[in-house]
Write an enzyme that holds these catalytic residues in place. Structure first.
Site, mmCIF file in Angstrom:
data_model
loop_
_atom_site.group_PDB
_atom_site.id
_atom_site.type_symbol
_atom_site.label_atom_id
_atom_site.label_comp_id
_atom_site.label_asym_id
_atom_site.label_seq_id
_atom_site.Cartn_x
_atom_site.Cartn_y
_atom_site.Cartn_z
ATOM 1 N N SER A 38 -49.799 -47.496 -6.035
ATOM 2 C CA SER A 38 -49.839 -48.444 -4.926
ATOM 3 C C SER A 38 -48.524 -48.487 -4.180
ATOM 4 C CB SER A 38 -50.184 -49.841 -5.425
ATOM 5 O OG SER A 38 -49.184 -50.291 -6.310
ATOM 6 N N LYS A 87 -44.375 -54.663 -6.121
ATOM 7 C CA LYS A 87 -44.754 -54.556 -4.722
ATOM 8 C C LYS A 87 -43.520 -54.884 -3.882
ATOM 9 C CE LYS A 87 -49.256 -54.006 -5.346
ATOM 10 N NZ LYS A 87 -49.141 -53.284 -6.587
#
Lengths: 180, 186
Positions: A38, A87
């Protein structure tokens, strides 16, 4: 008994080392692997690679929770509290973020996180802004594999030449150096 | 001899340094993984906790159940640590009055997965899940275990009491500045 005494000494040293290691890992920095893609191409740029990136996570930012837009952070998942995600912070408290349908304001004490690989990333577009208290550290650099970390590669090359020079000074036969 | 003085000094320094590191690490591990003392003040947990301050011990080991008084990190400010009571676990439906000053309209919310619903015992003057919503489980810091109650150090258990405390209080607002119980670490 000699063996009992020895075992006790070893256990004490291991216990002390373990506690100090846990403290350093919680307060200073720790090394964590990055799983999944991701955050491609920042981390794990090749899919299905056997080498996962290992990154250095610093914990000094948890003293006052001051982050900047663009910081990559490790945080506990709001829905599964044992999982941790990596993230990037895209929105700070008070800012406006445009998602697919509307414009959302990030509330006080929260932040908006998104993965760099928007196609396959479970982030704030799914579970909304996350409270800053969930953040567990900030990623500063990649430490493994060495080809992704030029500082580490340079360091290893320098260490090799330093060891070679020292061994020449100490008159160690160069053939036996390879046998070590 | 000069060299042996510095040798001895260096040895003493490393011994003291190692001792300080050991003590600090031991305290850190105990505080972060076992239990920690704290100071809770504010009016939002009347009558369970006194508004002017209570010394409490919070533990991090046991699983949460409904009715526990917990210390959590506020979702509105990660540097603040309110003390509230767990009213709903994940999957529970909680009902609350949206704006008690305006009317009696109430809402019912199902607590989502991985979250808890917390409310202060003195609901008239408490900033809790009715304002900032359900709290993710990872923000919970610990469950209150003991409270120091009198000048002679005497411990008493913080009892789990799910009955509403409204019957014991009048509906007048206390004129205090704190809006929620705060907890200070030592």
């Amino acid at each position: 008994m000699g063996i009992q005494n020895l075992l006790w000494q070893v256990t004490k040293k291991a216990f002390t080392g373990g506690i100090i290691g846990v403290t350093i890992s919680d307060r200073c920095c720790s090394v964590v692997p990055v799983r999944g893609d991701s955050m491609s191409p920042t981390f794990n740029p090749q899919r299905n690679s056997y080498l996962d990136d290992y990154v250095l996570v610093e914990k000094f930012c948890l003293q006052d929770y001051k982050f900047a837009r663009g910081d990559v952070v490790v945080f506990s998942s709001p829905t599964h509290f044992r999982d941790r995600y990596i993230k990037r912070i895209v929105g700070l408290p008070g800012e406006w973020i445009s998602s697919s349908r509307d414009v959302i304001r990030v509330p006080e004490g929260h932040c908006w996180v998104e993965g760099d690989n928007k196609a396959s990333s479970l982030d704030s577009r799914t579970f909304g802004p996350i409270p800053l208290g969930l953040i567990r550290g900030r990623v500063t650099s990649v430490v493994w594999p060495p080809q992704r970390n030029c500082m580490l590669a340079l360091f290893m090359v320098c260490a090799f030449y330093i060891i070679k020079w020292v061994s020449i000074q100490l008159h160690v036969p160069q053939d036996s150096l390879w046998k070590l | 001899m000069a060299s042996s003085f510095w040798n001895i000094a260096y040895q003493q320094a490393t011994k003291s340094g190692v001792l300080v590191a050991k003590v600090y690490s031991f305290l850190h591990v105990t505080t972060n993984y076992l239990a920690f003392p704290a100071y809770a003040f504010g009016p939002s947990m009347i009558p369970t906790l006194h508004p002017s301050g209570n010394v409490v011990l919070a533990e991090r080991i046991s699983k949460l159940t409904r009715g526990d008084v917990i210390v959590l990190q506020s979702p509105e400010d990660p540097n603040k640590l309110p003390t509230k009571r767990v009213v709903g676990l994940e999957g529970d439906s909680v009902s609350f009055v949206v704006d008690p000053g305006k009317n009696d309209e109430s809402r019912t919310i199902v607590v989502p997965k991985g979250h808890v619903w917390v409310e202060g015992d003195y609901t008239q003057n408490s900033r809790d899940s009715r304002s900032f919503g359900p709290v993710p489980y990872a923000l919970v810091q610990g469950r209150l275990l003991w409270r120091v109650t009198s000048k002679i150090v005497k411990f008493s258990l913080v009892y789990i009491n799910c009955e509403s405390s409204d019957a014991l209080l009048s509906s007048e607002r206390l004129s205090v500045q704190m809006l929620c119980s705060q907890v200070r670490f030592w």
